[in-house]
Write a protein that holds these residues in place. Structure first.
Motif, PDB file in Angstrom:
ATOM      1  N   GLY A 160      22.978  49.007  46.901  1.00  0.00           N
ATOM      2  CA  GLY A 160      23.031  48.900  45.459  1.00  0.00           C
ATOM      3  C   GLY A 160      24.428  48.907  44.890  1.00  0.00           C
ATOM      4  O   GLY A 160      24.600  48.682  43.691  1.00  0.00           O
ATOM      5  N   LYS A 161      25.432  49.156  45.705  1.00  0.00           N
ATOM      6  CA  LYS A 161      26.809  49.186  45.239  1.00  0.00           C
ATOM      7  C   LYS A 161      27.459  47.823  45.451  1.00  0.00           C
ATOM      8  O   LYS A 161      27.202  47.171  46.460  1.00  0.00           O
ATOM      9  N   PRO A 162      28.273  47.376  44.494  1.00  0.00           N
ATOM     10  CA  PRO A 162      28.908  46.064  44.659  1.00  0.00           C
ATOM     11  C   PRO A 162      29.901  46.080  45.823  1.00  0.00           C
ATOM     12  O   PRO A 162      30.632  47.053  46.022  1.00  0.00           O
ATOM     13  N   PRO A 163      29.919  45.024  46.618  1.00  0.00           N
ATOM     14  CA  PRO A 163      30.865  44.978  47.738  1.00  0.00           C
ATOM     15  C   PRO A 163      32.293  44.823  47.229  1.00  0.00           C
ATOM     16  O   PRO A 163      32.531  44.344  46.119  1.00  0.00           O
ATOM     17  N   PRO A 164      33.275  45.228  48.012  1.00  0.00           N
ATOM     18  CA  PRO A 164      34.665  45.056  47.593  1.00  0.00           C
ATOM     19  C   PRO A 164      35.028  43.583  47.493  1.00  0.00           C
ATOM     20  O   PRO A 164      34.454  42.738  48.196  1.00  0.00           O
ATOM     21  N   SER A 165      35.961  43.267  46.617  1.00  0.00           N
ATOM     22  CA  SER A 165      36.352  41.872  46.424  1.00  0.00           C
ATOM     23  C   SER A 165      37.081  41.339  47.648  1.00  0.00           C
ATOM     24  O   SER A 165      37.697  42.101  48.406  1.00  0.00           O
ATOM     25  N   PRO A 166      37.036  40.031  47.879  1.00  0.00           N
ATOM     26  CA  PRO A 166      37.764  39.440  49.006  1.00  0.00           C
ATOM     27  C   PRO A 166      39.268  39.706  48.935  1.00  0.00           C
ATOM     28  O   PRO A 166      39.923  39.834  49.982  1.00  0.00           O
ATOM     29  N   TYR A 167      39.818  39.803  47.728  1.00  0.00           N
ATOM     30  CA  TYR A 167      41.252  40.074  47.589  1.00  0.00           C
ATOM     31  C   TYR A 167      41.586  41.483  48.078  1.00  0.00           C
ATOM     32  O   TYR A 167      42.615  41.701  48.735  1.00  0.00           O
ATOM     33  N   THR A 168      40.695  42.443  47.753  1.00  0.00           N
ATOM     34  CA  THR A 168      40.915  43.813  48.227  1.00  0.00           C
ATOM     35  C   THR A 168      40.858  43.884  49.747  1.00  0.00           C
ATOM     36  O   THR A 168      41.722  44.483  50.396  1.00  0.00           O
ATOM     37  N   LEU A 169      39.828  43.263  50.320  1.00  0.00           N
ATOM     38  CA  LEU A 169      39.699  43.263  51.774  1.00  0.00           C
ATOM     39  C   LEU A 169      40.861  42.525  52.435  1.00  0.00           C
ATOM     40  O   LEU A 169      41.377  42.960  53.469  1.00  0.00           O
ATOM     41  N   GLY A 170      41.272  41.416  51.835  1.00  0.00           N
ATOM     42  CA  GLY A 170      42.409  40.668  52.383  1.00  0.00           C
ATOM     43  C   GLY A 170      43.679  41.497  52.397  1.00  0.00           C
ATOM     44  O   GLY A 170      44.440  41.479  53.380  1.00  0.00           O
ATOM     45  N   ALA A 171      43.919  42.240  51.312  1.00  0.00           N
ATOM     46  CA  ALA A 171      45.109  43.102  51.254  1.00  0.00           C
ATOM     47  C   ALA A 171      45.031  44.207  52.301  1.00  0.00           C
ATOM     48  O   ALA A 171      46.037  44.555  52.944  1.00  0.00           O
ATOM     49  N   ILE A 172      43.837  44.763  52.498  1.00  0.00           N
ATOM     50  CA  ILE A 172      43.660  45.830  53.495  1.00  0.00           C
ATOM     51  C   ILE A 172      43.902  45.296  54.899  1.00  0.00           C
ATOM     52  O   ILE A 172      44.644  45.891  55.692  1.00  0.00           O
ATOM     53  N   TYR A 173      43.275  44.155  55.221  1.00  0.00           N
ATOM     54  CA  TYR A 173      43.445  43.580  56.553  1.00  0.00           C
ATOM     55  C   TYR A 173      44.908  43.207  56.815  1.00  0.00           C
ATOM     56  O   TYR A 173      45.422  43.418  57.920  1.00  0.00           O
ATOM     57  N   ALA A 174      45.565  42.657  55.797  1.00  0.00           N
ATOM     58  CA  ALA A 174      46.959  42.262  55.966  1.00  0.00           C
ATOM     59  C   ALA A 174      47.858  43.477  56.176  1.00  0.00           C
ATOM     60  O   ALA A 174      48.747  43.467  57.043  1.00  0.00           O
ATOM     61  N   SER A 175      47.627  44.538  55.413  1.00  0.00           N
ATOM     62  CA  SER A 175      48.462  45.737  55.531  1.00  0.00           C
ATOM     63  C   SER A 175      48.280  46.407  56.884  1.00  0.00           C
ATOM     64  O   SER A 175      49.251  46.726  57.576  1.00  0.00           O
TER      65      SER A 175
END
Length: 386
Positions: free
Chosen positions: A107-122
């Motif tokens: 029921g919770k919205p998934p994180p945005s692709p930009y957030t995940l992209g920043a996490i994976y890149a970092s």
């Protein structure tokens, strides 16, 4: 014939209903216990397989990594590249994870692709830098010393988990951290065996210190990555399915591969790879096979590690890695003729002692959780609990 009073009929029906509730409650408890035993057996089997993958991958990669440098390899960046570039081996598991159905909609919205992209890149950037530090340590240190120094990653992991994930420190965990810290500090004064090793040229004091602090820094970064990964799963992704775990490991390794390849070209080491391959002691084929198997072993380690993080926690994954401490130093004595000095022996004993103390805390937590779970089941199955 006189009929029973309505009150008596209701009482009889009530007694029958209560009896049926107790019967169904007992059956439900029995089914839960049987299911729990089956799940528990399967869960421990998976944990054993993941742990075996971690121990075999870690030991094989470290031994072959040291062999690469001993037989004429000099490129720290190519040694870094092979630690992460083998991630395409995991693509079949990734495709299986992405095509499988998962009931993870909370029921919770998934994180945005930009957030995940920043996490994976970092995290991928940190992993790439971490691989280079590990390569420096593996080049300048005897493999046994290098491996024992890696024990400090458990202390760093616990430290970061305390501030990032709210990890609680008990007496056993504190005892473990103290022992592992002393174990690592002892090794900075133990470079004399490198000078007497019959399989490698003498290691200058300056290079030994560089290797020591590079490995220590790599262990700190590794502990940070594990703690941050657990934080991302709990607070950002909020879904801990195998698909999301595979997303993280694939994309992080992709970014780390780009970082290490850029470092390989920027440093100029790429130009000397042909000469290095031709001058490699056992030959060109052996050179290629060594690098290929290093990549395979590291991905075996990665698969086992992500499995342990998925099933248990980052700290448990790290503690399993520490279990392999005696494997590489003992194997290095036979394969590389490393000297098992008194200081190194004491350091190994302290490291093992520290792990046992850490593992015992997990045993206590598991035992307490079973006691709490049993009391909950007893309360649920008690009469009148419905």
């Amino acid at each position: 014939m006189e009929q029973p009073a309505p009150e008596i009929q209701l009482q009889v029906l009530g007694d029958k209903e209560e009896t049926m509730k107790q019967a169904f409650g007992s059956m439900r408890v029995m089914l839960k216990q049987q299911s729990s035993r089956k799940v528990n057996w399967w869960w421990w089997l998976k944990i054993a397989l993941y742990a075996f993958s971690v121990l075999l991958g870690q030991s094989g990669a470290n031994l072959l990594g040291r062999l690469y440098f001993l037989k004429g390899g000099t490129s720290k960046w190519i040694s870094s590249v092979v630690q992460v570039v083998g991630f395409p081996i995991l693509l079949p598991f990734y495709l299986l994870a992405t095509t499988a159905k998962h009931d993870d909609d909370d029921g919770k919205p998934p994180p945005s692709p930009y957030t995940l992209g920043a996490i994976y890149a970092s995290l991928g950037l940190i992993i790439g830098i971490n691989c280079f530090f590990y390569s420096v340590g593996l080049q300048y240190l005897p493999v046994s010393t290098y491996t024992l120094l890696c024990a400090s990653q458990l202390a760093f992991n616990s430290f970061f988990s305390y501030f990032i994930n709210g990890q609680k420190f008990t007496a056993f965990i504190v005892n473990s951290l103290v022992l592992l810290t002393i174990s690592s500090v002892l090794l900075v004064f133990n470079n004399e065996e490198s000078a007497s090793s019959s399989s490698a040229p003498p290691i200058p004091r300056a290079k030994y210190v560089i290797g020591f602090f590079s490995t220590l820094g790599a262990s700190a970064l590794f502990g940070l990555v594990l703690s941050a990964t657990q934080f991302v799963f709990v607070k950002v992704i909020r879904r801990q399915t195998f698909r999301h775990v595979m997303d993280m490991v694939i994309y992080e390794n992709l970014v780390a591969s780009v970082v290490t390849v850029v470092g390989l070209f920027a440093s100029g080491e790429r130009k000397g790879l042909s000469t290095e391959m031709e001058g490699y002691g056992p030959g060109t084929v052996s050179y290629l096979m060594t690098l290929i198997w290093i990549a395979v072993f590291w991905q075996m380690y990665a698969l086992g590690a992500l499995g342990l993080i998925f099933e248990v926690s980052a700290l448990f994954c790290n503690s399993i890695s520490v279990v392999g401490l005696p494997i590489v130093p003992i194997a290095a004595v036979f394969f590389f003729h490393d000297k098992m000095s008194g200081v190194k022996g004491i350091s190994m004993a302290l490291a093992i002692w520290g792990f046992i103390s850490y593992a015992y805390q997990y045993y206590v937590d598991d035992r307490n959780s079973k006691v709490v779970g049993k009391s909950v089941v007893d309360e649920t199955s008690a009469p009148g609990s419905e």
